[in-house]
Design an enzyme around this catalytic site. Structure first.
Site, PDB file in Angstrom:
ATOM      1  N   ARG A 169      -0.716  53.498  19.742  1.00 57.89           N
ATOM      2  CA  ARG A 169      -1.074  52.821  18.279  1.00 57.89           C
ATOM      3  C   ARG A 169      -1.907  53.852  17.684  1.00 57.89           C
ATOM      4  O   ARG A 169      -2.762  53.508  17.086  1.00 57.89           O
ATOM      5  CB  ARG A 169      -1.312  51.535  17.592  1.00 57.89           C
ATOM      6  CG  ARG A 169      -0.103  50.646  18.272  1.00 57.89           C
ATOM      7  CD  ARG A 169       1.247  50.993  17.441  1.00 57.89           C
ATOM      8  NE  ARG A 169       2.431  49.759  17.908  1.00 57.89           N
ATOM      9  CZ  ARG A 169       3.178  50.709  19.003  1.00 57.89           C
ATOM     10  NH1 ARG A 169       2.860  52.123  19.967  1.00 57.89           N
ATOM     11  NH2 ARG A 169       4.529  49.943  18.967  1.00 57.89           N
ATOM     12  N   SER A 173       3.989  44.317  11.938  1.00 59.24           N
ATOM     13  CA  SER A 173       3.014  43.831  12.942  1.00 59.24           C
ATOM     14  C   SER A 173       2.014  44.085  12.307  1.00 59.24           C
ATOM     15  O   SER A 173       1.467  45.192  12.617  1.00 59.24           O
ATOM     16  CB  SER A 173       3.190  44.002  14.357  1.00 59.24           C
ATOM     17  OG  SER A 173       4.781  44.601  14.989  1.00 59.24           O
ATOM     18  N   GLU A 187      -3.407  45.715  13.588  1.00 59.85           N
ATOM     19  CA  GLU A 187      -2.334  46.929  13.836  1.00 59.85           C
ATOM     20  C   GLU A 187      -2.316  47.584  12.312  1.00 59.85           C
ATOM     21  O   GLU A 187      -2.221  49.369  12.397  1.00 59.85           O
ATOM     22  CB  GLU A 187      -1.190  46.956  14.632  1.00 59.85           C
ATOM     23  CG  GLU A 187      -0.568  48.056  14.694  1.00 59.85           C
ATOM     24  CD  GLU A 187       1.038  47.354  15.208  1.00 59.85           C
ATOM     25  OE1 GLU A 187       1.714  48.682  15.294  1.00 59.85           O
ATOM     26  OE2 GLU A 187       0.929  46.826  16.166  1.00 59.85           O
TER      27      GLU A 187
END
Length: 297
Positions: free
Chosen positions: A171, A221, A291
């Site tokens: 990420r 998410s 995130e």
């Protein structure tokens, strides 16, 4: 800020534009100035003018992984989205602008009978946003198929770097650190069978819709996957499914998602994120890292 200077470059600019209109969370206060660009030279001119005026600026895509402050964003917000979403396919090579939706790109590579994009086909947002955070799903990540990325820097210079220079990680990428704004990318896929590609994409999308609250506003998410664990399971085991603060709620369908069940503010979401982090830490000793990108004033 001399707005007229920006208006000379982009006549369609919007003043005090609610960012709630431009995020999948449907949350966010006003941007001082909001411009959706349609060409690389326009973007370069805006960056140059912002630097000249010492005006803070931010580049956004489709707003699918952002939580914008209730106070909004000071300075200039430049959107790279549908106005920069062209693509070209030659053999197994796909060149696409940063503003193309991942879903549109999935349809294009399916039609061209190219395989390798299937796990990513249901990811919301734009290609540029996906590269920024090295988006992934079901074992696949964008880093697996990126050949090169073209970007513009803070000085208005356009540069191209190859996959090995993108510093892709979980990420994150070299672009996550700021100062490099993605314009386009070249993807390398493989020839495949259209019916098999279609079947795989349908399977991944069904899994996503069965398990995730896609019918509710969210930023995907909420937390990164901690080493050795799954964030959603930790949150579920902590008894937090359905827990709400104001209009923000831990989804009852998938505990890894915080949703806007109606009228949620950014503060509601932040308070809920902190409550979830605190509870999971107390119960399991695991730190959850967001995130979702937290932006704004």
């Amino acid at each position: 800020m001399v707005i007229e200077k920006f208006k000379e470059i982009s006549p369609q600019l919007l003043v005090k534009e609610p960012m709630s209109k431009h995020t999948s969370f449907r949350i966010g206060g006003p941007a001082d100035v909001f411009i959706s660009v349609s060409a690389e030279k326009e973007l370069a001119a805006l960056i140059k003018e912002a630097k000249l005026q010492n005006v803070p600026f931010m580049i956004v895509g489709n707003g699918s992984n952002m939580l914008v402050s209730d106070n909004g964003i000071r300075g200039l917000v430049i959107q790279i989205a549908q106005n920069m979403s062209e693509y070209e396919i030659t053999g197994t090579i796909v060149k696409a602008q940063a503003g193309i939706l991942m879903s549109k790109l999935a349809s294009a590579v399916l039609k061209a009978e190219l395989t390798g994009f299937e796990p990513l086909s249901g990811i919301p947002g734009t290609l540029g946003g996906g590269i920024f955070m090295n988006a992934g799903a079901y074992g696949g990540e964008l880093k697996d198929i990126i050949k090169s990325v073209t970007y513009i820097d803070d000085e208005g210079n356009i540069k191209t770097i190859y996959n090995s220079e993108c510093a892709f990680g979980y990420r994150k990428s070299v672009f996550s650190g700021g100062g490099k704004y993605i314009l386009s990318a070249v993807l390398e896929l493989e020839k495949g069978d259209e019916s098999e590609i279609r079947r795989a994409m349908a399977d991944y999308n069904k899994r996503r819709s069965d398990k995730q609250p896609l019918n509710m506003p969210s930023a995907g998410s909420t937390f990164k996957r901690p080493d050795g664990y799954f964030a959603g399971k930790l949150i579920q085991d902590a008894g937090l499914m359905g827990y709400s603060i104001g209009g923000a709620q831990v989804s009852e369908k998938h505990a890894g998602f915080i949703i806007n069940k109606g009228g949620a503010t950014a503060k509601n979401v932040l308070d809920l994120i902190e409550y979830v982090q605190k509870t999971v830490k107390e119960k399991f000793g695991v730190d959850l890292e967001p995130e979702v990108r937290l932006v704004g004033d």
